[in-house]
Design a protein around this motif. Structure first.
Motif, mmCIF file in Angstrom:
data_model
loop_
_atom_site.group_PDB
_atom_site.id
_atom_site.type_symbol
_atom_site.label_atom_id
_atom_site.label_comp_id
_atom_site.label_asym_id
_atom_site.label_seq_id
_atom_site.Cartn_x
_atom_site.Cartn_y
_atom_site.Cartn_z
ATOM 1 N N GLY A 257 -6.123 3.047 -10.494
ATOM 2 C CA GLY A 257 -6.087 1.603 -10.348
ATOM 3 C C GLY A 257 -5.181 1.191 -9.207
ATOM 4 O O GLY A 257 -4.359 1.976 -8.718
ATOM 5 N N LEU A 258 -5.318 -0.058 -8.771
ATOM 6 C CA LEU A 258 -4.468 -0.628 -7.729
ATOM 7 C C LEU A 258 -3.537 -1.627 -8.403
ATOM 8 O O LEU A 258 -3.985 -2.498 -9.148
ATOM 9 N N GLU A 259 -2.234 -1.498 -8.146
ATOM 10 C CA GLU A 259 -1.285 -2.363 -8.837
ATOM 11 C C GLU A 259 -0.177 -2.822 -7.903
ATOM 12 O O GLU A 259 0.106 -2.196 -6.874
ATOM 13 N N ASP A 260 0.441 -3.941 -8.289
ATOM 14 C CA ASP A 260 1.646 -4.431 -7.632
ATOM 15 C C ASP A 260 2.816 -3.994 -8.500
ATOM 16 O O ASP A 260 3.026 -4.557 -9.574
ATOM 17 N N MET A 261 3.570 -3.015 -8.043
ATOM 18 C CA MET A 261 4.680 -2.524 -8.861
ATOM 19 C C MET A 261 5.732 -3.602 -9.009
ATOM 20 O O MET A 261 6.156 -4.222 -8.033
ATOM 21 N N PHE A 262 6.144 -3.830 -10.247
ATOM 22 C CA PHE A 262 7.171 -4.819 -10.583
ATOM 23 C C PHE A 262 6.765 -6.231 -10.147
ATOM 24 O O PHE A 262 7.605 -7.111 -9.979
ATOM 25 N N GLY A 263 5.459 -6.455 -9.976
ATOM 26 C CA GLY A 263 4.999 -7.766 -9.576
ATOM 27 C C GLY A 263 5.279 -8.111 -8.131
ATOM 28 O O GLY A 263 5.084 -9.260 -7.701
ATOM 29 N N ARG A 264 5.711 -7.147 -7.342
ATOM 30 C CA ARG A 264 6.024 -7.397 -5.931
ATOM 31 C C ARG A 264 4.763 -7.232 -5.079
ATOM 32 O O ARG A 264 3.818 -6.562 -5.488
ATOM 33 N N PRO A 265 4.759 -7.780 -3.875
ATOM 34 C CA PRO A 265 3.532 -7.780 -3.057
ATOM 35 C C PRO A 265 3.313 -6.485 -2.275
ATOM 36 O O PRO A 265 3.052 -6.507 -1.079
ATOM 37 N N PHE A 266 3.442 -5.376 -2.974
ATOM 38 C CA PHE A 266 3.228 -4.071 -2.338
ATOM 39 C C PHE A 266 2.194 -3.315 -3.170
ATOM 40 O O PHE A 266 2.428 -3.021 -4.354
ATOM 41 N N LYS A 267 1.068 -3.015 -2.560
ATOM 42 C CA LYS A 267 -0.048 -2.414 -3.286
ATOM 43 C C LYS A 267 0.110 -0.897 -3.363
ATOM 44 O O LYS A 267 0.353 -0.228 -2.354
#
Length: 322
Positions: A257-267
């Motif tokens: 899956g593709l995620e933003d770790m810790f809700g930050r804008p880094f894929k």
């Protein structure tokens, strides 16, 4: 380059060393040297590239071999050992007496590689049996090391963007280069191959089955000029290696899956490979070790604990840490 180092040593045994021996023995080229791994070239001949043999006999002090000063233009060298004595010297333990889980973790991967590469020229004393025991990690140890390898990747993935976000392109590139190395180590483990020391690490990786497809993807990570492109290149590389893992059948396929770790804008691309692997480990001792933070084997601190006797301190730590 003319004759390879392995062929040189093979002929040195066949023409010089072997004919002088009338006792049971084993003989091989193994241990140090680019020629053991098969990566020697013209430049390799400028130092430590002798015609040499590692000779195993029951009593090294009772065996004499007369060596010429040169053989096919190269200096000559002969090491004499007992089988058990040689491996205790190299590893800190005798593999034929049994290999504990902790022993596997206390030997640098590159050391296992150079002891199982090369060639055995003759074997009266069971050298091949020892090398077969060391040929690769036991299944559960291998799975644990895969867990550790994946965990070295995942927590760092967003740092490529986080460092670049504050204008630290040098730091972002350094994080990316570390991730490339760690992803390469995942691939060595997937293909069940020992990774060599740093000089030949990239060469060996390119010769993996997955190498031709993955080298361009990993090079792209290193060649980007900004963190945004670097992040995207890492996504492609991670996904390709995740798909390689899934095709391998080591566990049931893991969803990527593709995620933003810790809700930050880094894929970041992520699959729960550690979770899938943990469920397949049955050895209680490996399970116990895996329940701690999975750091892997001794390779991270091998420059401090280089000698086998020193590495026993690492083994003791693994045994006693809770």
């Amino acid at each position: 380059m003319g004759i390879s180092g392995l062929e040189l040593c093979r002929r040195f045994y066949a023409e010089v060393v072997g004919p002088q021996l009338d006792v049971p023995h084993s003989a091989a080229l193994l241990g140090r040297g680019s020629e053991v791994l098969g990566y020697d070239d013209e430049m390799s001949a400028d130092h430590n590239c002798e015609a040499r043999v590692v000779l195993f006999v029951e009593d090294p002090s009772a065996v004499t071999v007369e060596l010429p000063e040169k053989f096919l233009g190269r200096s000559t060298h002969l090491d004499k050992h007992t089988v058990a004595g040689f491996f205790v010297e190299q590893l800190g333990f005798d593999p034929l007496a049994g290999i504990a889980v902790e022993d596997w973790f206390a030997v640098p991967e590159q050391q296992l590689g150079i002891l199982t590469a090369g060639e055995v020229f003759r074997d009266d004393l069971g050298l091949r049996a020892v090398r077969n025991r060391l040929a690769y990690y036991p299944d559960d140890v291998w799975r644990y090391l895969l867990i550790a390898a994946w965990w070295r990747v995942h927590p760092e993935l967003n740092h490529v963007g986080r460092t670049g976000y504050v204008g630290d392109e040098l730091g972002s590139g350094l994080v990316a280069a570390t991730l490339v190395e760690d992803l390469m180590r995942v691939c060595f483990l997937i293909e069940r191959r020992y990774a060599p020391y740093v000089k030949w690490f990239g060469t060996a990786f390119a010769r993996l089955d997955c190498g031709p497809a993955l080298v361009p993807l990993l090079q792209a990570v290193l060649c980007t000029g900004n963190w945004q492109d670097r992040e995207q290149a890492l996504q492609l590389a991670y996904r390709a290696i995740g798909e390689l893992y899934n095709r391998s059948g080591i566990t049931e396929p893991v969803e990527l899956g593709l995620e933003d770790m810790f809700g930050r804008p880094f894929k970041t691309v992520w699959g729960d490979f550690p979770g899938a692997l943990s469920a397949t480990i049955s050895d209680p001792r490996v399970q116990e070790i895996a329940q701690r933070w999975p750091v892997g084997g001794i390779d991270r601190i091998r420059n401090v604990l280089w000698r086998p006797a020193d590495r026993l301190a690492g083994t003791a730590f693994i045994r006693t840490a809770s």
